[in-house]
Design a protein around this motif. Structure first.
Motif, mmCIF file in Angstrom:
data_model
loop_
_atom_site.group_PDB
_atom_site.id
_atom_site.type_symbol
_atom_site.label_atom_id
_atom_site.label_comp_id
_atom_site.label_asym_id
_atom_site.label_seq_id
_atom_site.Cartn_x
_atom_site.Cartn_y
_atom_site.Cartn_z
ATOM 1 N N SER A 108 -27.495 15.758 -16.492
ATOM 2 C CA SER A 108 -27.519 15.075 -17.498
ATOM 3 C C SER A 108 -27.605 16.926 -18.283
ATOM 4 C CB SER A 108 -28.725 14.615 -18.059
ATOM 5 O OG SER A 108 -28.432 13.922 -17.248
ATOM 6 N N THR A 109 -27.439 18.108 -17.573
ATOM 7 C CA THR A 109 -28.171 19.160 -18.361
ATOM 8 C C THR A 109 -27.102 20.478 -17.546
ATOM 9 O OG1 THR A 109 -29.551 19.748 -17.275
ATOM 10 C CG2 THR A 109 -30.844 18.924 -18.379
ATOM 11 N N ARG A 110 -26.941 20.166 -16.895
ATOM 12 C CA ARG A 110 -25.682 21.722 -16.612
ATOM 13 C C ARG A 110 -23.904 21.164 -16.987
ATOM 14 N NH1 ARG A 110 -27.258 22.243 -10.165
ATOM 15 N NH2 ARG A 110 -29.132 23.621 -10.473
ATOM 16 N N VAL B 229 -22.005 17.798 -20.668
ATOM 17 C CA VAL B 229 -22.815 18.117 -19.492
ATOM 18 C C VAL B 229 -21.759 16.491 -19.106
ATOM 19 C CG1 VAL B 229 -24.636 18.988 -20.256
ATOM 20 C CG2 VAL B 229 -24.770 16.691 -20.423
ATOM 21 N N TRP B 230 -22.126 16.191 -17.590
ATOM 22 C CA TRP B 230 -21.129 14.927 -16.533
ATOM 23 C C TRP B 230 -21.015 13.924 -17.572
ATOM 24 C CZ3 TRP B 230 -17.563 14.252 -13.837
ATOM 25 C CH2 TRP B 230 -17.915 12.777 -13.345
ATOM 26 N N ASP C 124 -12.360 9.710 -18.539
ATOM 27 C CA ASP C 124 -12.595 11.575 -17.940
ATOM 28 C C ASP C 124 -13.438 11.553 -16.893
ATOM 29 O OD1 ASP C 124 -10.927 12.236 -19.706
ATOM 30 O OD2 ASP C 124 -12.193 13.159 -21.062
ATOM 31 N N ARG C 125 -14.398 10.863 -17.210
ATOM 32 C CA ARG C 125 -15.312 10.993 -15.549
ATOM 33 C C ARG C 125 -15.033 10.507 -14.203
ATOM 34 N NH1 ARG C 125 -20.988 8.638 -17.116
ATOM 35 N NH2 ARG C 125 -20.728 8.263 -19.038
ATOM 36 N N ARG C 126 -13.713 9.315 -14.549
ATOM 37 C CA ARG C 126 -12.995 8.833 -13.393
ATOM 38 C C ARG C 126 -11.565 9.244 -13.174
ATOM 39 N NH1 ARG C 126 -15.599 6.726 -10.680
ATOM 40 N NH2 ARG C 126 -17.379 6.219 -12.338
#
Ligand code: C5P
Ligand code: C5P
Ligand code: C5P
Length: 465
Positions: A192-194, A238-239, A246-248
């Motif tokens: 959540s932050t990087r 962030v992720w 895109d995550r997949r």
């Protein structure tokens, strides 16, 4: 033993109390445990006071008021019942909610211990929540805090997600609406932050060739996939902000990359717990970052700030916590580099390092845990450190892994035994334990622990290192 009956009994003891002193531990699990109990008790109209201790040892007992309140020991107490007894606390004065290994004593203190119910993957916050829910079923808004405590105590690590009763608590939060479960999410810290490439670069379990410990490599890998990594204003995403597709795509490319390098993909994905009621891009947004924020507060001597945050306080408390988090991370980074750069001393069944007075004794265990996977992970690691406020004592922290547990290692047992033989005291879990010992016995103690570990490996007939 029947858990439901024990929970009912604990709830009754609390309801019958005129006032309660909650005594809890300064880490994420202890702070969230205290916040759950304090809110549940306040809602019942029971007057309460909270005391946070670094460890329940003779010196810490001074902070516990000598009054008629019920002493509710949470996330500690099981391993220190003899101490409670020596301080004259009777069974009527005490309730213990814990998940640490119990120490026998003659007084039958009322206690719920996860271990007595065969529950090894739920920590004190889970137990506190179940008691709160027994007191009043509307307390399910507190499930979120239980999840933070459980994740903070690494209960989700082995199975890449919470399991058993701790997983059922997640479901309460989902039903209440303050937890979103992301199944098969990336198993990295900082979702959540990087910025995504930093997040990946810091991920070393699994170790990804060319990406772990290499944020530039991670960035090139992501750029090659053609994923949009920045927002329209040019800031890094962030992720959690990346579109699902895109995550997949990233996950599937990482899987192929691991397979191509002959590496295990088993730990690439994990179940993660997002808090939709918290602001995006903050450490409050998911369970593991929230837990680290609480650890930062506690380990830097402000557990009360962490507790306020758990109760929904923001503003000054949050700014203070954020500052401590930054500090916490940088000191842990320094500690990790110190351990790796200085190197450990290897004995036959143990590796150890003395960090002197360079780092606070409250964080050396975290450094030990993080260093282990980068060192010889087959040998349990011990970090010794000077206790600044008591020069006659040395703090010992040990960490190991599931591999060693399955081969008979039990750090709690090793430290209890070895510390007792030098006049110290220790406790904890099979996988993570600590002790305080007299400073002049350090050498003897280290040899002693090595000997006990050798015996444990041998007893299991598994000394195949
Ligand atoms: O009191 P104590 O429970 O605080 O210890 C917490 C520490 O133990 C954390 O550093 C956590 O990483 C470790 N631990 C673990 N696995 C468990 C239980 C605790 O790594 N099953
Ligand atoms: O005390 P324990 O071994 O659980 O310490 C691990 C702590 O370190 C966790 O609270 C975890 O969130 C934190 N941590 C961190 N930065 C990392 C990895 C873990 O602050 N990169
Ligand atoms: O301090 P550290 O993180 O290494 O502690 C690891 C585990 O050992 C924790 O569960 C902590 O509560 C326990 N411990 C203990 N007695 C001590 C020191 C640590 O039971 N003297």
């Amino acid at each position: 033993m029947n858990l439901e009956r024990d929970l009912r009994r604990a709830a009754d003891i609390i309801s019958d109390a005129d006032s309660v002193t909650i005594v809890s531990h300064i880490d994420a699990d202890g702070i969230s445990t205290e916040a759950i109990l304090a809110q549940a008790l306040s809602r019942e109209g029971i007057p309460l006071e909270s005391v946070f201790v670094r460890q329940l040892e003779p010196m810490a007992m001074r902070h516990i008021p000598d009054d008629d309140s019920l002493k509710l020991f949470a996330d500690l107490g099981a391993g220190q019942q003899a101490l409670l007894e020596s301080r004259g606390l009777s069974a009527e004065d005490v309730l213990i909610l814990d998940h640490h290994v119990s120490q026998p004593c003659t007084t039958a203190y009322p206690m719920i211990n996860c271990l007595d119910h065969g529950i090894t993957r739920m920590s004190a916050a889970g137990l506190a929540y179940l008691v709160a829910k027994t007191l009043d079923p509307t307390n399910i808004d507190l499930a979120k805090l239980a999840v933070i405590g459980n994740v903070g105590d690494m209960m989700a690590r082995e199975n890449c997600g919470l399991v058993g009763p701790a997983r059922e608590i997640v479901q309460d939060g989902v039903e209440y609406g303050n937890i979103i479960v992301q199944s098969r999410d990336l198993n990295c810290y900082g979702l959540s932050t990087r910025p995504v490439h930093i997040c990946l670069g810091y991920c070393d379990e699994p170790y990804i060739d060319g990406i772990s410990n290499n944020t530039n490599g991670a960035l090139r890998f992501l750029e090659r996939l053609g994923v949009e990594l920045k927002n329209p204003r040019g800031g890094w995403l962030v992720w959690e902000e990346l579109p699902f597709g895109d995550r997949r795509r990233i996950v599937s490319a990482l899987t192929q990359h691991l397979i191509a390098h002959g590496q295990d993909t088993g730990r690439l994905l994990a179940e993660t717990y997002i808090f939709p009621d918290e602001p995006e891009r903050t450490p409050l947004r998911n369970a593991s970052e929230y837990a680290t924020l609480l650890n930062a507060c506690g380990r830097w001597a402000k557990p009360g700030v962490g507790s306020s945050i758990c109760r929904g306080m923001r503003g000054e408390a949050y700014r203070e916590a954020e500052y401590m988090l930054g500090h916490h991370r940088s000191v842990i980074r320094d500690l990790l580099h110190y351990i790796l750069d200085t190197g450990v001393t290897e004995l036959s069944h143990l590796q150890y390092i003395h960090t002197g007075d360079r780092f606070p004794d409250t964080i050396v265990g975290i450094g030990a845990g993080m260093a282990l996977s980068k060192l010889n992970w087959r040998k349990p690691i011990m970090v010794l450190s000077a206790m600044v406020d008591d020069p006659d004592l040395t703090k010992v922290s040990m960490r190991t892994n599931e591999w060693a547990l399955s081969r008979g290692i039990d750090l709690q047992q090793a430290l209890v035994e070895a510390s007792a033989s030098v006049g110290g005291a220790g406790g904890g879990h099979r996988i993570a334990a600590g002790a305080f010992i007299p400073r002049e016995t350090e050498e003897e103690f280290v040899d002693d622990v090595n000997r006990v570990l050798k015996r444990q490996f041998a007893a299991a007939g598994q000394d195949d290192r």
